[in-house]
Write an enzyme that holds these catalytic residues in place. Sequence first.
Site, PDB file in Angstrom:
ATOM      1  CB  SER A   1      -0.785   0.073   1.226  1.00  0.00           C
ATOM      2  OG  SER A   1      -1.622  -1.107   1.298  1.00  0.00           O
TER       3      SER A   1
ATOM      4  CB  THR B   1      -5.584   2.687  -6.544  1.00  0.00           C
ATOM      5  OG1 THR B   1      -6.258   1.701  -5.937  1.00  0.00           O
ATOM      6  CG2 THR B   1      -6.447   3.927  -6.881  1.00  0.00           C
TER       7      THR B   1
ATOM      8  CD  GLN C   1       0.979  -9.885  -1.423  1.00  0.00           C
ATOM      9  OE1 GLN C   1       1.338 -10.729  -1.921  1.00  0.00           O
ATOM     10  NE2 GLN C   1       0.041 -10.294  -0.455  1.00  0.00           N
TER      11      GLN C   1
ATOM     12  CB  THR D   1       2.262 -12.533   1.053  1.00  0.00           C
ATOM     13  OG1 THR D   1       1.365 -13.068  -0.178  1.00  0.00           O
ATOM     14  CG2 THR D   1       3.600 -12.243   0.265  1.00  0.00           C
TER      15      THR D   1
ATOM     16  CB  VAL E   1      -8.177  -6.463  -1.586  1.00  0.00           C
ATOM     17  CG1 VAL E   1      -8.992  -7.890  -1.601  1.00  0.00           C
ATOM     18  CG2 VAL E   1      -7.582  -6.355  -2.602  1.00  0.00           C
TER      19      VAL E   1
ATOM     20  NE  ARG F   1      -4.206   0.239   3.272  1.00  0.00           N
ATOM     21  CZ  ARG F   1      -4.409   0.938   2.037  1.00  0.00           C
ATOM     22  NH1 ARG F   1      -4.588   2.100   2.013  1.00  0.00           N
ATOM     23  NH2 ARG F   1      -4.465   0.172   0.662  1.00  0.00           N
TER      24      ARG F   1
ATOM     25  CG  ASN G   1      -0.570  13.729   1.428  1.00  0.00           C
ATOM     26  OD1 ASN G   1       0.213  12.822   1.073  1.00  0.00           O
ATOM     27  ND2 ASN G   1      -1.901  13.352   1.458  1.00  0.00           N
TER      28      ASN G   1
END
Length: 367
Positions: free
Chosen positions: A17, A47, A197, A212, A285, A290, A318
Amino acid sequence: MNSNKKATIVVDAQFGSTGKGLIAGYLAERDQPDVVMTAWSANAGHTYINAEGRKFVHCMLANGIVSPKLTTVLIGPGSQMNAELLRDEILSCADLLQGKTILLHASAALILQKHVEEEAGPMTKIGSTKKGCGAAMIAKIRRNPDDNNTVGANGDYMEEHIYGPVREAGVFIRTATNAEYMAVVYDAERIQVEGAQGFSLGINNGFYPYVTSRECTPAQVAVDVNLPLAFIDKVVACMRTLPIRVANRYNDKGEQIGWSGPCYPDQKELDWEKDLGMEAELTTVTKLPRRIFTFSYEQTKAALEVIRPDEVFLNFCNYLEPDEVAAVIGTIERAAHELKVPGPMPLARYYGYGPTVNDIDLDMRHQ
């Protein structure tokens, strides 16, 4: 045949992420690869939001499809593929994929409903997304001729669930033999490979068993897509100013029944509201909040030691004040210097200040 160095690999240097999808879209529009490659599983979302605000959320399809010179999308033999999900992602981008070719390596594994059901219970304890990826990989490794879940062995399934609907939308797609697949790799002018990942989730480099089902290094990504290592001329590692892990799991009573794992000794877990004054991010997903942590020198050093990136994309700048971002950059540079990572400094070349491609800067903002 074009066999010169010509491939960029994008990987994650933390727990995932970090914005791999965002930088992949940015690089694809800038570098204009004609071939994009992935070997993802269905357990991670990527994304990209372009300059016009169009949003691409993919678990199977490379975000590099936005390349102006794209000709071919390759899905590698190391993929654990949800065929219906890939179909839907292709159809949502059918306008961009008209006249393009999508090739699925015959050795890629299919995630079937039985694999999802196999992970439904026990995997909760380690914070798994429970999408059947590990079970599909295990089925492939077992090599049972009567339970062959590779793409090449399931032609009728592929035709019904993905190839037929995709072709009707005007996109050419088929299964490729290894020879056909490699011919595209060798003939490509420019290749972009997108990993999934994160380094600290790797089955060998992570906090086992809270990991994973494979490694997430550039070498592993190259193996999973059948990319010769000699073709790689750039590795871009993605980091966050505040790294995350996926959510812990809770039952209907609010009782914790699963833990997504530890962090590095020099990290502190933060509270989204109390420490940062913001709403929690949700995973792409599973749509669960998180966990978020402070930046870690130990994590950075461990990742750079194995990844040896040419460039770093530092995202979520940011979230911090400019002096705090500068401190994070200093931590990255200190680790790179200690490990004698080659190349010009600073290693951080791209800075993310928001969710869209317009929020990527080549210089750190000071206001």
